[in-house]
Design an enzyme around this catalytic site. Structure first.
Site, short mmCIF file in Angstrom:
data_model
loop_
_atom_site.label_atom_id
_atom_site.label_comp_id
_atom_site.label_asym_id
_atom_site.label_seq_id
_atom_site.Cartn_x
_atom_site.Cartn_y
_atom_site.Cartn_z
N SER A 29 0.79 -1.23 0.00
CA SER A 29 0.00 0.00 0.00
C SER A 29 0.82 1.28 0.00
O SER A 29 0.25 2.37 -0.08
CB SER A 29 -0.96 0.02 1.20
OG SER A 29 -2.03 -0.87 0.98
N LYS A 37 0.07 3.62 -2.72
CA LYS A 37 -1.01 4.61 -2.62
C LYS A 37 -0.47 6.04 -2.57
O LYS A 37 -1.22 6.99 -2.83
CB LYS A 37 -1.88 4.33 -1.40
CG LYS A 37 -2.76 3.07 -1.51
CD LYS A 37 -3.64 2.91 -0.27
CE LYS A 37 -4.66 1.77 -0.43
NZ LYS A 37 -4.06 0.45 -0.28
N SER A 42 -5.94 2.96 4.73
CA SER A 42 -5.40 2.30 3.54
C SER A 42 -6.50 1.54 2.82
O SER A 42 -6.30 0.42 2.32
CB SER A 42 -4.26 1.34 3.93
OG SER A 42 -3.41 1.09 2.85
#
Length: 493
Positions: free
Chosen positions: A171, A174, A229
């Site tokens: 993640s 991101k 997340s």
């Protein structure tokens, strides 16, 4: 007592102690400024942030720089207008809009030769550091497959370990997602979630709790991305952007603009996917670019916030919708589970998947020095090891700053590098030591050819070059990329 805050985000408006580098976000009208941002940890005013006009001195400085540069150019040969193209990266794909190699998959061991973006030493396997007199030694208990410690403002890489090793990012990807899409909508934009928006979310994904047929603001969705997340929030924002495929394409294009050439995006949320890779170097570039944006800094530094719940009806048919609290999963920011809040921490993003292991990029400031640290996949099987190793690298970096020779640099975006290339050879012997191109020169649009110039041609070249100089004029004087005032989690005495 901990002072917590929730940002009121908006379309990105960069104010405060800003970089002179051209924006790396999708084209929008921007006014650069050196003042106007409070930089505290409290909430920001509601609504879309207004543009802050540049102070008169800053405007005059840029004009003087451009004027002086134009005067110098008039005395030079036409070839002086040619800008070197970026350094070639043999491992990168030539496919437009991507930065992947044909077989972009994590390797079991770091390759013997990796990308030279940022300097030849960063492409070598193993630990790279130059300890000068009085510099502390690196922590001995580091087990991460890859890590990097860099000065967020100057871009100097203080130390690195397998910095360009292509690994699964989880993640932390991101950060690129946010840096790419944040400028696209005002925070107040509302979206009613359709079932198709949530299609294709990977099993076991982290979720913030978005429900079909419910309406959320863009502000809500970004809180879900940064704090929890939430892959569901990522997919809804991707749907608003035209779909996952379009978003992946946008992210790959933006990665290439940032010279993050180790990165291949397959899934915008960082969920494990064949061929999806990044590197500690690239993740640090994403964080550095994102931190130039006010909204990014606000969301990344938020510890707790309220998130809209599901609409419910009571027995009388009256509907209500209660908020619930979400907390940032970045342990160095929020603390908990045996991890202390790191002094001066201001973000950025953590991640975990089975394939990637734990990944993390953080930014912290102490004593006027701002550092970025990225750690990927510690081998030590211990709870929160990624945060512990990050904290040790932060400690080392703040002690070592000014006492070590840089082993490389965080390169600027391609547009900025072309506008004002760094002079002099790099450690690899290539002009500037950054980028994708070959050793040849790429003329500025409108510049005459070296073998057939005229007075008119020279004038045309100078005129065409004016736009480049105005865009990056001050960067010719100050090659740092100063970060705006960071928003950080503050502890009351």
């Amino acid at each position: 007592m901990i002072q917590l805050h929730t940002p009121k985000a908006s379309r990105n408006q960069e104010t405060g102690r800003l970089s002179f580098m051209p924006s790396v976000s999708p084209p929008r009208v921007r006014i650069r400024a050196r003042g106007g941002e409070g930089g505290g940890s409290g909430p920001l005013p509601g609504g879309t942030f207004s543009l802050v006009p540049a102070p008169q001195k800053a405007v005059m400085r840029s004009l003087l720089v451009a004027s002086a540069a134009l005067s110098a150019l008039a005395l030079l040969s036409p070839t002086a207008l040619a800008a070197p193209s970026p350094t070639a990266n043999p491992s990168a794909s030539t496919t437009p809009g991507t930065s992947a190699s044909p077989s972009a998959s994590p390797s079991v061991t770091p390759p013997a030769s990796m990308s030279a973006v940022g300097g030849a030493r960063l492409g070598k396997p193993g630990t790279q550091v130059d300890l000068a007199g009085g510099a502390p030694v690196l922590p001995k208990d580091l087990t991460a497959r890859s890590w990097i410690v860099a000065d967020a403002e100057s871009g100097d890489v203080l130390a690195a370990h397998n910095a360009h090793w292509r690994l699964a990012p989880a993640s932390t990807l991101k950060m690129l997602f946010a840096d790419t899409l944040l400028p696209k909508w005002p925070k107040t934009t509302e979206h009613k979630v359709a079932s198709s928006d949530l299609a294709g979310i990977g099993a076991g994904s982290s979720m913030v709790g978005i429900k079909e047929e419910e309406t959320y603001t863009v502000h809500d969705l970004w809180l879900g991305v940064f704090l929890r997340s939430g892959n569901d929030a990522v997919h809804v924002l991707s749907a608003m952007n035209g779909g996952v495929d379009r978003t992946v394409e946008d992210m790959n294009e933006h990665a290439e603009e940032l010279q993050a050439l180790d990165t291949t995006v397959v899934s915008p949320d960082g969920y494990d996917a064949p061929g999806q890779v990044s590197s500690a170097y690239d993740l640090t570039l994403f964080a550095r670019s994102g931190l130039q944006k006010k909204d990014f800094r606000e969301y990344a530094s938020t510890v707790r916030a309220k998130f809209p719940g599901e609409t419910k009806k009571d027995k009388k048919g009256k509907t209500s919708r209660e908020d619930f609290e979400i907390q940032n999963t970045n342990r160095l920011l929020a603390g908990g589970s045996g991890v202390d809040v790191y002094p001066g921490i201001a973000g950025v993003k953590n991640g975990y998947t089975t394939n990637a292991g734990n990944t993390f990029t953080g930014v912290a400031e102490q004593g006027g020095k701002v550092l970025l640290v990225t750690v990927m996949n510690p081998k030590k099987d211990e709870s929160n090891e990624v945060y512990k190793e990050t904290a040790r690298l932060f400690d080392w970096g703040f002690q070592a700053a000014g006492k070590v020779e840089p082993v490389g640099e965080l390169v600027p975006p391609r547009s900025a590098a072309q506008a004002s290339p760094r002079p002099g050879p790099s450690a690899s012997g290539e002009a500037g030591g950054t980028g994708k191109g070959a050793a040849g020169a790429k003329p500025v649009a409108g510049a005459p050819a070296a073998n057939g110039s005229s007075g008119v041609g020279v004038a045309a070249g100078i005129t065409a070059g004016l736009l480049v100089l105005l865009a990056g004029g001050a960067f010719l004087v100050n090659r740092k990329w100063p970060l705006p005032d960071l928003v950080r989690r503050r502890t009351r005495p």
